[in-house]
Every structure is written in C-alpha cells, then in structure tokens.
Design a protein around this motif. Structure first.
Motif, mmCIF file in Angstrom:
data_model
loop_
_atom_site.group_PDB
_atom_site.id
_atom_site.type_symbol
_atom_site.label_atom_id
_atom_site.label_comp_id
_atom_site.label_asym_id
_atom_site.label_seq_id
_atom_site.Cartn_x
_atom_site.Cartn_y
_atom_site.Cartn_z
ATOM 1 N N ALA B 110 27.608 44.977 11.082
ATOM 2 C CA ALA B 110 26.765 44.575 9.950
ATOM 3 C C ALA B 110 26.654 45.724 8.956
ATOM 4 O O ALA B 110 26.727 45.521 7.742
ATOM 5 N N THR B 111 26.529 46.949 9.495
ATOM 6 C CA THR B 111 26.456 48.114 8.615
ATOM 7 C C THR B 111 27.760 48.276 7.830
ATOM 8 O O THR B 111 27.750 48.582 6.640
ATOM 9 N N VAL B 112 28.889 48.059 8.532
ATOM 10 C CA VAL B 112 30.186 48.113 7.842
ATOM 11 C C VAL B 112 30.184 47.146 6.665
ATOM 12 O O VAL B 112 30.579 47.496 5.552
ATOM 13 N N LEU B 197 15.025 55.450 7.559
ATOM 14 C CA LEU B 197 16.144 56.365 7.804
ATOM 15 C C LEU B 197 17.479 55.632 7.632
ATOM 16 O O LEU B 197 18.421 56.144 7.022
ATOM 17 N N TYR B 198 17.508 54.399 8.165
ATOM 18 C CA TYR B 198 18.728 53.590 8.075
ATOM 19 C C TYR B 198 19.114 53.363 6.623
ATOM 20 O O TYR B 198 20.252 53.611 6.219
ATOM 21 N N LEU B 199 18.130 52.936 5.833
ATOM 22 C CA LEU B 199 18.416 52.655 4.421
ATOM 23 C C LEU B 199 18.895 53.916 3.716
ATOM 24 O O LEU B 199 19.838 53.883 2.926
ATOM 25 N N VAL B 202 22.468 54.582 4.801
ATOM 26 C CA VAL B 202 23.382 53.616 4.191
ATOM 27 C C VAL B 202 23.664 54.046 2.748
ATOM 28 O O VAL B 202 24.801 54.017 2.277
ATOM 29 N N GLY B 203 22.590 54.497 2.074
ATOM 30 C CA GLY B 203 22.757 55.004 0.708
ATOM 31 C C GLY B 203 23.720 56.170 0.671
ATOM 32 O O GLY B 203 24.615 56.233 -0.182
ATOM 33 N N CYS B 204 23.573 57.095 1.632
ATOM 34 C CA CYS B 204 24.495 58.233 1.706
ATOM 35 C C CYS B 204 25.925 57.741 1.898
ATOM 36 O O CYS B 204 26.861 58.231 1.263
ATOM 37 N N PRO B 272 24.172 55.779 10.078
ATOM 38 C CA PRO B 272 23.099 54.778 9.989
ATOM 39 C C PRO B 272 23.084 53.790 11.162
ATOM 40 O O PRO B 272 22.014 53.489 11.704
ATOM 41 N N ALA B 273 24.274 53.323 11.591
ATOM 42 C CA ALA B 273 24.304 52.314 12.659
ATOM 43 C C ALA B 273 23.697 52.868 13.939
ATOM 44 O O ALA B 273 22.965 52.181 14.651
#
Lengths: 299, 321
Positions: B110-112, B197-199, B202-204, B272-273
């Motif tokens: 999903a992160t991909v 942290l995840y968001l 993901v931004g990075c 992030p994942a």
C-alpha cells in the motif's frame, strides 16, 4: 516497393510473379528494416541490459520466499523444496528463459502501428501497391527481431553465463531443444498474428489503445511473465492453461526445464500449431473484412 | 505565448486567462515590500492550485478517457494484489524471520502505491514534458516567467487519474491495518504518533523520488534526447518495491549498500512501511539509524537535484527558434 511489377498497368494482364521475384522483394524489405534498426545499436544494447534489472529483484524476492518456506518447514536448507513444481534454481532459470521467450513473442508497437496507419489513411498504399500489408509487417518484424538478436546476444550471453549455476540440469536432450526452438518460433508467430489481429480491430473502432492496455494487462500476468503458471490454484489454472497467452512466455520455458513430460510434448506442440493457424486465419479474415469496410480517413 | 506554454496541448482561453491573471497577481505580490516568506509561499501555493485546477478541468473534458485511465491503473494494481495473494498461498513470510507476513507485506505494498501514485500524478507528466521542452526549445518561455523555473517545470501538470491507485492503496492499507490490529498474536495498533511519523516519511519518500526524477529529466539537456528516461526510472525504482531484507544475502549486499546510500531508493518505502507494520517499541538500533538516514538522504537528494537542475539550465542552449 522493390517489386518490378508495380509499374505494370492493370489493363494489361499481369505476368505471373515468380518465386525469385518474391524472394528478392522480401530481401529488400528485410535489408531496409535491418539498416534502420542498426542505426541506434548503442542505445539498443544498453536498453537490453537494463531490461534484466527487474529479473534481479525477482530473483531476490523468490530467494526470500524459498528461504522463508524452508525455515518454516524444517529449520534447515533443503534444495528439494518446490513451489508450483519449481525449486529455487529452476525458478531463476524460468525467469531467464521467459526473457528469451519474450524476446521472441513481444511485438512492441505492432498493433498501434496498424491502428495509426488505418486512422491516418496510410493503409491505402498497400491497397494500391502489389504488397500485402500483413506480409510486409511480418518481414519488417523479422528484420527487427534479427537486428535485436544480433545486438542483444551480448547482454543475454553475459547474463546467462553469470547465472549458469542455476541451470542445474545443464542442457536438455536434443529432442527437447528442438521442441524449445520450435516453441520459440511459434511463439514469435503467435505473438505477431495475435497482435496484428488486435491492430485490425482498428478498422472498426479506429482507436485501440484502451483495448491494447487490457490485452497487455492480461498478457503480462497470464503469459507466465510474472510467475510460472503452475503456481495458480486449480480453480483458475485450468482456464489460464486453455488460453493461448501461455505460448508467449510460459510454454517455451517449461519445455526447456522439462516440465512438460516427453509423451505430452508432441501433443502440446500440435495444439500450439493449431492456435497459430487460428490466429493466422483470424488476422487474414479481419484484414480482408476490414479493407472492405475501410474508407480512407486522413490524408 | 505564455498561455501556449502553460497549457501545451489545448487552447482553452478560459484557463489561460485565469492563469495569466494569477501570474500577474503573483508578479504584483513580488514587488510589494511585504514579499515575506509567508507571502511567497502563498503565491506559490496559489499558482500550484491554479495548475491543479486547470489539469482537472482538462481531465474532465475527456471524461471517458479519464475513467478508462482510472480503471486500467486500478486493474494493474489488483493484478499485483492477486500475484502476492498467490505468493502467500505458499509462504507465511517474505524472507525468514523478517516479520513481513501477509498483513505487514500488504501494508508495505500500500505504501508503494501511495508513493507511486503521488509521483505519477504530480511528477512524471512534468518530467516527461521537461525533456520535451528542452528538445524543442520551449524551455525559453519557462525561463522568462517571474517564478522559480524548477517550481514551474515540476508542478505544471497534475495527472488526476493516477490518484486512483492512491484510493486502492487506502483500501488495502485499511484492510491490512485491521488485520494487524485484530490478530490474536501481538496485535499492532495505529497510534497518532505512528501515523504522523508514517506520513512524514512518506513525504520524504516522495521527495526522494521527485529528486531522482527531476535529475534524470534534467540530463536531457546534455543527452539531447532522453527517451528511455521513464524506463530507467522504472528499473531503478523497481528495487524500492520490496522489503530491503530480501537483498540481505552475500550477492545482494552490494546492491543493498548502493540503493541505500548512493541512490537511496530503498529507504523510500521501507522506512515508512516499517513504522506502521510493527509496534514502535522495541526497535533495533539500525532501524532508528535508518530513519535518521532517510531524513538526511531526503535533504541531500533535494539539494543535489536542485544543483543538477541549475547546472542543466546553465548548459541549456535554446533549440530551434
């Protein structure tokens, strides 16, 4: 184009076209296409080598999967573990062999090329000149493939040499090799006539991009490019096995790795030939019907 | 002229008038002494929103095409889902003891798709067009605009249909998170901290992908033409689509090093994942170090891509007229 009879007027009876003349025409077409392709050989070789990069990640992914299953099973290495009938070296060999199969059966730009010619009215030229569209495209494609192999043989040889350890059984016996080569050639022809037939649909719809995307989607997953088709559960496996898409990637690789028993080999090849005949007829028939419908759009 | 460049394919008088208006307004804002950082940001934001709206209007002009794009990209994603479901029929985990079980791995996927859909929606059309502008000499017009050229080049078009995969990603992430939270053995819950942290990471990740993409596109200044740009980008980022543990073999370690430290595509999805897939505590030292490295790498990539972009502009000699 290079045909000496193109200048003859229709009012005079055409002298019969000898086989020598035909061969000469074919040869001119092949030579032209070959020269066209060899113009960018550096870019070509680099592109071929880069196409192996996704295989590297596939190998690592499957390596991790095999490792995990082995560890879970008995906590030790065991090379007899098979997933979908393939052990790990065979799985790697399978992906390399599907690259070879795809090098034969993939036809980039064929269907869109036909659709463009139909839409822009260029197809007229084949109706006026004594040249057959399908034959011309086939010859050009053969030339492109030949050019591709002369350049790609380097990267392919390099990768196969580096990965020779995964071909644990060495070369298969002669009759399997012959069947393998036969399946590659038929794979090329099935790929050609299948995609040409899709291109012919443009006589009716003009635009085939959407259709082609759907075809590519199915061909990517169900030709065996992504995974050996034996991995599929039986509930869908039988259906996928009936489709001709498997000849584009799965089938040649399975023959080479001797996953098709000797006694079934001949039967399977005959079935493939039957599919080939079907696509040749379908393509021809659609072209004939399409030309009758054609109304010369564009210039 | 300006309108032509900003709306390259179709001449929609309405759009161009609106856009010219925005640019004029932003130019005016630049002259005022109060052109502080906040005002500048607002100005760029307004221009970006105009770009996004214009793209949406353009997409909505060809609604059937738009819908078809959505359907076909969702179909590709679903086929991938099918493939991994197939894989998990044979194994419980990707790699022994890596913790990438089915739910965790689908969270990874999903992160991909989040990151890829964002990159595809915002950057790929622009990077492609940038190469084309260099080849045709159309970049002249972009250089004349009273706005940062890199910003103008990077955000001009938004391909809204690519965001359909973002929705699929949300769905799959939801299912996996539910699976992780309700399982009997060591459930993982979503907390506000892990989510933020995840968001952030993901931004990075998106920033790293953007830097890579714009640097590759900028090379067309030197190469003249860069047709295989997208191919190359695809092949490189292909390495980021799997958990980094799978490269942890004698053969894979050089690749692991290369794609973590030199071209840091491996931290894009992995960091992030990993945050979402496991409880925040306890974590090994290297995981924290990797997260810190992801932040540093993002900064370095952005600086490097800015530098490459500037250099490419310096070498740019207008083509054709």
């Amino acid at each position: 184009m290079g045909d000496p009879h193109s200048a003859t007027f229709a009012s005079e009876p055409l002298p019969p076209v000898g086989i020598g003349d035909r061969v000469r025409t074919w040869w001119v077409i092949i030579r032209t296409a070959l020269a066209e392709r060899m113009a960018y050989r550096g870019d070509f070789a680099l592109g071929t080598l880069m196409r192996f990069l996704p295989i590297i990640t596939q190998i690592f992914l499957w390596g991790a999967i095999f490792d995990a299953v082995q560890t879970a099973d008995q906590g030790g290495a065991d090379s007899s573990l098979r997933i979908g009938g393939y052990n790990f070296p065979e799985m790697v060999a399978y992906f390399l062999l599907t690259m070879v199969a795809r090098a034969f059966s993939s036809m980039p730009g064929l269907a869109t090329g036909i659709a463009n010619q139909v839409r822009q009215g260029e197809i007229k030229k084949y109706l006026i000149q004594p040249i057959d569209l399908v034959g011309f495209l086939l010859l050009t494609r053969i030339a492109h493939k030949l050019a591709y192999y002369t350049v790609a043989i380097g990267p392919f040889a390099l990768v196969f040499f580096l990965c020779r350890g995964y071909f644990t059984d060495g070369l298969p016996p002669a009759h399997v090799l012959i069947a393998f080569v036969g399946s590659l050639v038929m794979g090329f022809l099935i790929g050609f006539f299948l995609e040409a037939a899709i291109g012919m649909i443009s006589f009716w719809t003009l635009e085939i991009n959407s259709l082609l995307l759907i075809f590519m989607l199915f061909s990517f997953f169900l030709s065996g490019h992504m995974f050996p088709l034996t991995l599929l559960p039986d509930s869908i496996g039988w259906l996928v096995n009936l489709l001709p898409l498997k000849y584009l990637a799965f089938f040649p690789a399975a023959i080479f790795l001797r996953k098709i028993p000797d006694e079934e080999l001949a039967g399977e090849l005959i079935l493939e030939a039957a599919w080939l005949a079907f696509f040749i007829i379908a393509c021809r028939w659609m072209y004939a019907r399409g030309v009758r419908r054609y109304s010369g759009y564009g210039g | 002229m300006g309108a032509e460049l900003l709306i390259p394919n179709r001449s929609q008088a309405d759009d161009s008038r609106r856009l010219t208006g925005t640019l004029a307004a932003s130019r005016a804002a630049e002259k005022t002494p109060a052109g502080s950082w906040a005002a500048e940001t607002r100005r760029y934001l307004r221009v970006f929103l105009t770009f996004a709206r214009n793209s949406l209007i353009r997409d909505m002009t060809f609604r059937a095409d738009f819908l078809f794009h959505c359907i076909s990209s969702v179909a590709w994603t679903l086929m991938n889902v099918g493939f991994y479901l197939l894989v998990f029929r044979f194994t419980m985990m990707i790699g022994p003891d890596t913790g990438w079980g089915r739910d965790e791995f689908f969270l990874f996927l999903a992160t991909v798709w989040f990151i890829n859909s964002l990159v595809q929606a915002f950057f790929i059309p622009n990077a492609n067009e940038f190469s084309e502008l260099i080849r045709t000499g159309g970049l002249d017009f972009a250089l004349l605009k009273p706005i940062d050229t890199q910003f103008l080049i990077s955000f001009r078009r938004v391909e809204w249909s690519s965001l359909s995969n973002f929705a699929v990603g949300l769905l799959i992430a939801g299912i996996s998170l539910h699976g992780l939270a309700t399982r009997a053995e060591s459930p993982v819950y979503l907390t506000p901290l892990t989510l933020s942290l995840y968001l952030f990471f993901v931004g990075c990740g998106v920033a790293i992908m953007y830097s890579l993409m714009i640097s590759l596109a900028a090379t067309s200044v030197w190469l003249g033409r860069n047709q295989s740009l997208y191919d190359f980008w695809f092949y490189i980022t292909n390495f980021s689509r799997y958990p980094m543990e799978i490269y942890n073999t004698p053969w894979g370690r050089p690749l692991l090093g290369l794609f973590t430290f030199v071209i840091p595509v491996l931290v894009v999805v992995n960091v992030p994942a990993r945050i979402l897939a496991r409880p925040l505590n306890p974590r090994a030292d290297w995981e924290w170090q990797l997260a810190v490295w992801a932040v540093i790498a993002t900064g370095l990539c952005l600086i490097a891509s800015r530098w490459v972009f500037r250099q490419s502009l310096k070498s740019y000699r207008s083509a054709s007229s």
